[in-house]
Design a protein around this motif. Structure first.
Motif, PDB file in Angstrom:
ATOM      1  N   ARG A 214     -74.828  28.995  24.943  1.00  0.00           N
ATOM      2  CA  ARG A 214     -74.561  28.147  23.801  1.00  0.00           C
ATOM      3  C   ARG A 214     -73.473  26.886  24.560  1.00  0.00           C
ATOM      4  NH1 ARG A 214     -72.313  31.944  19.453  1.00  0.00           N
ATOM      5  NH2 ARG A 214     -74.092  33.001  19.106  1.00  0.00           N
ATOM      6  N   CYS A 215     -72.649  27.320  25.428  1.00  0.00           N
ATOM      7  CA  CYS A 215     -71.674  26.663  25.780  1.00  0.00           C
ATOM      8  C   CYS A 215     -71.873  25.190  25.999  1.00  0.00           C
ATOM      9  CB  CYS A 215     -71.103  27.406  27.035  1.00  0.00           C
ATOM     10  SG  CYS A 215     -69.579  26.311  27.692  1.00  0.00           S
ATOM     11  N   ILE A 216     -71.011  24.362  25.393  1.00  0.00           N
ATOM     12  CA  ILE A 216     -70.956  22.802  25.660  1.00  0.00           C
ATOM     13  C   ILE A 216     -70.162  22.252  26.582  1.00  0.00           C
ATOM     14  CG2 ILE A 216     -72.177  22.329  23.286  1.00  0.00           C
ATOM     15  CD1 ILE A 216     -69.707  21.574  22.156  1.00  0.00           C
ATOM     16  N   ARG A 217     -69.423  23.250  27.241  1.00  0.00           N
ATOM     17  CA  ARG A 217     -68.481  22.957  28.122  1.00  0.00           C
ATOM     18  C   ARG A 217     -67.287  22.018  27.652  1.00  0.00           C
ATOM     19  NH1 ARG A 217     -71.794  26.004  30.028  1.00  0.00           N
ATOM     20  NH2 ARG A 217     -73.234  25.567  31.753  1.00  0.00           N
ATOM     21  N   CYS A 218     -66.656  22.459  26.520  1.00  0.00           N
ATOM     22  CA  CYS A 218     -65.648  21.682  25.997  1.00  0.00           C
ATOM     23  C   CYS A 218     -64.183  21.925  26.856  1.00  0.00           C
ATOM     24  CB  CYS A 218     -65.544  21.685  24.524  1.00  0.00           C
ATOM     25  SG  CYS A 218     -65.049  23.581  24.003  1.00  0.00           S
ATOM     26  N   SER A 219     -64.333  23.246  27.314  1.00  0.00           N
ATOM     27  CA  SER A 219     -62.872  23.662  27.697  1.00  0.00           C
ATOM     28  C   SER A 219     -61.807  24.204  26.897  1.00  0.00           C
ATOM     29  CB  SER A 219     -62.252  23.065  28.848  1.00  0.00           C
ATOM     30  OG  SER A 219     -61.783  21.688  28.491  1.00  0.00           O
ATOM     31  N   ALA A 220     -62.143  24.134  25.451  1.00  0.00           N
ATOM     32  CA  ALA A 220     -61.114  24.707  24.568  1.00  0.00           C
ATOM     33  C   ALA A 220     -60.581  26.039  24.839  1.00  0.00           C
ATOM     34  CB  ALA A 220     -61.627  24.441  23.133  1.00  0.00           C
ATOM     35  N   CYS A 221     -61.780  26.811  25.445  1.00  0.00           N
ATOM     36  CA  CYS A 221     -61.229  28.259  25.658  1.00  0.00           C
ATOM     37  C   CYS A 221     -60.262  28.198  26.814  1.00  0.00           C
ATOM     38  CB  CYS A 221     -62.407  29.162  25.894  1.00  0.00           C
ATOM     39  SG  CYS A 221     -63.466  28.544  27.091  1.00  0.00           S
ATOM     40  N   LEU A 222     -60.284  27.539  27.842  1.00  0.00           N
ATOM     41  CA  LEU A 222     -59.469  27.582  28.940  1.00  0.00           C
ATOM     42  C   LEU A 222     -58.021  27.368  28.460  1.00  0.00           C
ATOM     43  CD1 LEU A 222     -62.475  26.958  30.465  1.00  0.00           C
ATOM     44  CD2 LEU A 222     -60.985  25.710  31.967  1.00  0.00           C
TER      45      LEU A 222
ATOM     46  N   PRO B 227     -62.143  31.603  30.317  1.00  0.00           N
ATOM     47  CA  PRO B 227     -62.842  32.678  29.578  1.00  0.00           C
ATOM     48  C   PRO B 227     -64.450  32.564  29.679  1.00  0.00           C
ATOM     49  CG  PRO B 227     -61.044  32.208  28.458  1.00  0.00           C
ATOM     50  CD  PRO B 227     -60.823  31.108  29.471  1.00  0.00           C
ATOM     51  N   ILE B 228     -64.954  31.060  29.758  1.00  0.00           N
ATOM     52  CA  ILE B 228     -66.383  30.924  29.865  1.00  0.00           C
ATOM     53  C   ILE B 228     -66.636  31.360  31.039  1.00  0.00           C
ATOM     54  CG2 ILE B 228     -66.100  28.419  30.146  1.00  0.00           C
ATOM     55  CD1 ILE B 228     -69.137  30.273  28.656  1.00  0.00           C
ATOM     56  N   GLY B 229     -66.064  31.051  32.153  1.00  0.00           N
ATOM     57  CA  GLY B 229     -66.392  31.362  33.665  1.00  0.00           C
ATOM     58  C   GLY B 229     -66.630  32.856  33.896  1.00  0.00           C
TER      59      GLY B 229
ATOM     60  N   VAL C  31     -61.188  29.562  19.078  1.00  0.00           N
ATOM     61  CA  VAL C  31     -61.231  27.743  19.325  1.00  0.00           C
ATOM     62  C   VAL C  31     -62.697  27.487  19.527  1.00  0.00           C
ATOM     63  CG1 VAL C  31     -58.948  27.814  19.867  1.00  0.00           C
ATOM     64  CG2 VAL C  31     -60.641  27.932  21.584  1.00  0.00           C
ATOM     65  N   CYS C  32     -63.692  28.327  20.097  1.00  0.00           N
ATOM     66  CA  CYS C  32     -64.966  27.861  20.674  1.00  0.00           C
ATOM     67  C   CYS C  32     -65.673  27.065  19.581  1.00  0.00           C
ATOM     68  CB  CYS C  32     -65.669  29.040  21.072  1.00  0.00           C
ATOM     69  SG  CYS C  32     -67.416  28.817  21.733  1.00  0.00           S
ATOM     70  N   PRO C  33     -66.045  25.759  19.704  1.00  0.00           N
ATOM     71  CA  PRO C  33     -66.843  25.121  18.711  1.00  0.00           C
ATOM     72  C   PRO C  33     -68.311  25.527  18.421  1.00  0.00           C
ATOM     73  CG  PRO C  33     -66.751  24.016  20.688  1.00  0.00           C
ATOM     74  CD  PRO C  33     -65.923  25.296  21.173  1.00  0.00           C
ATOM     75  N   VAL C  34     -68.820  26.624  19.371  1.00  0.00           N
ATOM     76  CA  VAL C  34     -70.052  27.113  18.971  1.00  0.00           C
ATOM     77  C   VAL C  34     -70.140  28.575  18.909  1.00  0.00           C
ATOM     78  CG1 VAL C  34     -71.706  25.456  20.134  1.00  0.00           C
ATOM     79  CG2 VAL C  34     -70.475  26.670  21.670  1.00  0.00           C
ATOM     80  N   ALA C  35     -68.776  29.165  18.632  1.00  0.00           N
ATOM     81  CA  ALA C  35     -68.608  30.478  17.949  1.00  0.00           C
ATOM     82  C   ALA C  35     -69.170  31.596  19.247  1.00  0.00           C
ATOM     83  CB  ALA C  35     -69.158  30.703  16.921  1.00  0.00           C
ATOM     84  N   ILE C  36     -69.064  31.347  20.519  1.00  0.00           N
ATOM     85  CA  ILE C  36     -69.480  32.113  21.511  1.00  0.00           C
ATOM     86  C   ILE C  36     -68.208  33.312  21.309  1.00  0.00           C
ATOM     87  CG2 ILE C  36     -69.625  32.654  23.935  1.00  0.00           C
ATOM     88  CD1 ILE C  36     -70.434  30.028  24.276  1.00  0.00           C
ATOM     89  N   ASP C  37     -68.760  34.564  20.972  1.00  0.00           N
ATOM     90  CA  ASP C  37     -67.702  35.809  20.972  1.00  0.00           C
ATOM     91  C   ASP C  37     -67.532  36.131  22.279  1.00  0.00           C
ATOM     92  OD1 ASP C  37     -66.619  38.117  20.309  1.00  0.00           O
ATOM     93  OD2 ASP C  37     -67.659  38.710  18.864  1.00  0.00           O
TER      94      ASP C  37
HETATM   95  S1  SF4 Z   1     -64.700  26.834  23.916  1.00  0.00           S
HETATM   96 FE1  SF4 Z   1     -66.818  27.681  23.722  1.00  0.00          FE
HETATM   97  S2  SF4 Z   1     -68.026  25.675  24.271  1.00  0.00           S
HETATM   98 FE2  SF4 Z   1     -66.029  25.182  25.002  1.00  0.00          FE
HETATM   99  S3  SF4 Z   1     -66.101  25.544  27.082  1.00  0.00           S
HETATM  100 FE3  SF4 Z   1     -65.233  27.805  26.305  1.00  0.00          FE
HETATM  101  S4  SF4 Z   1     -67.086  28.810  25.812  1.00  0.00           S
HETATM  102 FE4  SF4 Z   1     -67.801  26.714  26.247  1.00  0.00          FE
END
Ligand code: SF4
Length: 492
Positions: free
Chosen positions: A317-325, A346-348, A379-385
Motif C-alpha cells: 500500500r505504501c505511497i513512499r511518503c517517508s513519514a514513518c522514517l 520502518p517501511i524498508g 503516522v502512516c497515511p495508508v495505515a500499514i501496520d
Molecule cells: S508512512 Fe506509510 S506510506 Fe509513508 S513511507 Fe512509511 S509505510 Fe509508506
C-alpha cells in the motif's frame, strides 16, 4: 556512479558504525524532528484525516486484490493513448528493456527524475555498463550522485549531509559531470540551489531521453502522475523526445476519484505541504506537446510474491511518503544506510525482506531493526501496520517456512544464528502444550530460585546486559490461585 548496497553487513553491524558518527546523528536528528513537527501541523489542519487514511488503505487493498485486472486495463489505456507497455519480471529484465530503448534512440545520456523503482533495480549502474550515463536531476539525488554516495532517506536522500558537506561536494565534483560550481561557492542554501540549477539546466536542454518513475498510474485513462517540489520533474517529463517510465506494479489506482485521496494525504505526510508544488500528469503521447515516444516498464521484482503473503502484502500500500522514517527512533539514530536498501526506515524493514527474500544476512536482520513502538503505524497515511508485519517477518526468519517465490511455494531455510531462539521456542511450545509438565517445571523453578543466575549465558548475555532477568516468584501463580481461591479450577 552512485554507490550500491550490494554486500552490506547486517543491520546491527552497520548501525553500530552509524551511531558513533556524531555529525550524522546531529544531521538526522535536526532534519527528522523538523519534518515531523511540520507534518503534524499540516495533518492537524484536515478535519477528516482519519477518514482519508481509511479510504487510502481501502482503495489500495481493493486494487491489490484485483491487481491483475487493473494492470491489464492500464496497459490497454496506455496503448490506446500512444504509449508502449513493457512487462519486467525482475531487475535484470527491466534494466535490459530500458538500455535497449535508450540505445535504439542512438543517445548515450539520459536525465532522470527521482525514482525509487530505478534505484531498486540499480538502473544507473546497468546503464553505465552499457555506455549510457544517467544524470540525476533532483537536488538531493544530485548531491548523492556527485558524492558517490548512497541515498539514506526516501524523500530527502541526502538527509545525512549538512550544508558544508554539500558545498564541498559541489566544488569538488561538478566539473567532472558538466558545468563546474561557481567560483567562491558558499554554503548558503540560495547559492547551493543556484549552483545546482545552472549545472542541471544544460543537461535538461541537451537531453533527448528522460527516465522517470511515477507516484501513481490511473488505470481508467492510462495517466501517470509524478509529484515533486523542484520543477526538475516537469523538465524531464516534457523536454526529452523519448520518455521511459519504470514503475512498480503496485502503483496503479483504478480511477481519478481514487487519486484524489492520495493527492491530499501524500503531500501533507511527506513534505508537510497542502499540495505538491508540481503535480505532472501525462497520458501516452500528444502531437506537438512533450515527448514523441512514451514507454512504460511495469516492474514486478518480488511484488507478486509479496502480494501472496496475507500479512506482508499491506506493505504494497505504501505511497513512499517517508513519514514513518521521520518518527522512527531507530532510523533517527542508525540513519538510512544501515538498512542496506533504497528503502530505509520502518517501511524498508518490511519491504526489502519481502522483495528480496530473507536469505541474506542484511535482509534477515531487517525485521529486528525496530523497537516495535508503533509510531510508524500511527503516522502512516495508508495505515500499514508495520509492527504487525515486522513480527510476522521475524517469525519467518526464525522458522524458515513456506513463502511464494516466482509464483511457486517454496520452504525457506531458517536464517543462520537463530538456532538458540528456535530451540527455546520449541521448548516453550512443548511445555505450554503439556499443563502437567508446565506445573512441575514452575514448581521446580520456584524452589530453586535462589540458585538462578542474574544474567543469562551464551546468546542471552547481550539481553541481560541491559536488563534484569525477571525474578521467579516463590510460588507459581496457579498454586497461589488454588490456595487462595480453592478448587482445581479456582472455584470455591
Ligand atoms: S508512512 Fe506509510 S506510506 Fe509513508 S513511507 Fe512509511 S509505510 Fe509508506
Amino acid at each position: 556512479m552512485s554507490g550500491t548496497f550490494v554486500g552490506m553487513p547486517a543491520f546491527p553491524e552497520a548501525a553500530r558504525e552509524a551511531v558513533h558518527n556524531r555529525t550524522l546523528r546531529g544531521n538526522l536528528r535536526h532534519a527528522t524532528h523538523t519534518i515531523r513537527a511540520k507534518r503534524a501541523k499540516a495533518v492537524a489542519e484536515v478535519s477528516d484525516w482519519d477518514a482519508l487514511r481509511e479510504a487510502g488503505a481501502r482503495i489500495k487493498d481493493r486494487t491489490l486484490r484485483h491487481l491483475d485486472r487493473y494492470l491489464v486495463q492500464l496497459e490497454e489505456s496506455v496503448t490506446a493513448a500512444g504509449g508502449v507497455v513493457h512487462w519486467a519480471a525482475d531487475a535484470d529484465e527491466a534494466n535490459r528493456i530500458v538500455a535497449e530503448l535508450v540505445k535504439a534512440t542512438g543517445e548515450t545520456e539520459v536525465v532522470k527524475v527521482k525514482s525509487m523503482a530505478t534505484q531498486e533495480i540499480g538502473l544507473n549502474e546497468a546503464l553505465e555498463a552499457e555506455g549510457i550515463r544517467a544524470y540525476e536531476t533532483d537536488l538531493a539525488e544530485l548531491i548523492v550522485q556527485l558524492g558517490k554516495d548512497r541515498p539514506s532517506h526516501i524523500l530527502v536522500p541526502a538527509i545525512h549531509r549538512n550544508r558544508g558537506e554539500i558545498r564541498d561536494i559541489f566544488a569538488r565534483e561538478m566539473s567532472e559531470w558538466g558545468r563546474p560550481a561557481p567560483e567562491g561557492l558558499t554554503d548558503t542554501p540560495a547559492e547551493l540551489a543556484e549552483a545546482a540549477r545552472l549545472h542541471l539546466r544544460e543537461k535538461f536542454l541537451r537531453a533527448k531521453v528522460g527516465v522517470s518513475g511515477a507516484n501513481f498510474m490511473v488505470a481508467e485513462t492510462g495517466t501517470l502522475v509524478v509529484v515533486e517540489s523542484e520543477g526538475n520533474g516537469r523538465m524531464c517529463l516534457t523536454l526529452p523526445e523519448t520518455l521511459i517510465s519504470v514503475v512498480g506494479i503496485e502503483k496503479v489506482v483504478p480511477t481519478w476519484r481514487d487519486l484524489e485521496v492520495f493527492l491530499q494525504t501524500l503531500p501533507r505526510s511527506s513534505t508537510a505541504e497542502r499540495m505538491n508544488p508540481y503535480t505532472s500528469m501525462w497520458t501516452g503521447t500528444t502531437d506537438g506537446d512533450g515527448p514523441r515516444a512514451f514507454h512504460l516498464v511495469l516492474l514486478d521484482n518480488g511484488r507478486t510474491d509479496t502480494l501472496a503473503d496475507e500479512v506482508g502484502r499491506q506493505a504494497l500500500r505504501c505511497i513512499r511518503c517517508s513519514a514513518c522514517l521521520n518518527v522512527c527512533p531507530v532510523y533517527e539514530r542508525a540513519g538510512g544506510h544501515a538498512y542496506g536498501s533504497v528503502y530505509p526506515g520502518p517501511i524498508g524493514a518490511i519491504l526489502s525482506p519481502q522483495l528480496r527474500g530473507t536469505a541474506s544476512e542484511i535482509d534477515a536482520s531487517l525485521p529486528y531493526a525496530s523497537s516495535l513502538c508503533g509510531a510508524c503505524y500511527e503516522v502512516c497515511p495508508v495505515a500499514i501496520d508495520i509492527p504487525e508485519v515486522l513480527v510476522h517477518l521475524r517469525e519467518r526468519v526464525v522458522q524458515g517456512g513456506p513463502v511464494i517465490r516466482g509464483g511457486n511455494k517454496v520452504v525457506l531455510k531458517p536464517a543462520k544464528g537463530h538456532a538458540a531462539e528456535r530451540a527455546a521456542m520449541r521448548a516453550a511450545g512443548w511445555a505450554l502444550a503439556r499443563p502437567g509438565a508446565l506445573r512441575t517445571g514452575q514448581r521446580l523453578a520456584s524452589r530453586t530460585r535462589r540458585l538462578h543466575p542474574r544474567t543469562l549465558p551464551g546468546p542471552g548475555k547481550a539481553w541481560t546486559g541491559t536488563r534484569d532477568l525477571p525474578a521467579v516468584p516463590s510460588e507459581p501463580f496457579r498454586d497461589w490461585w488454588q490456595r487462595t481461591h480453592g478448587g482445581k479450577d479456582g472455584a470455591k
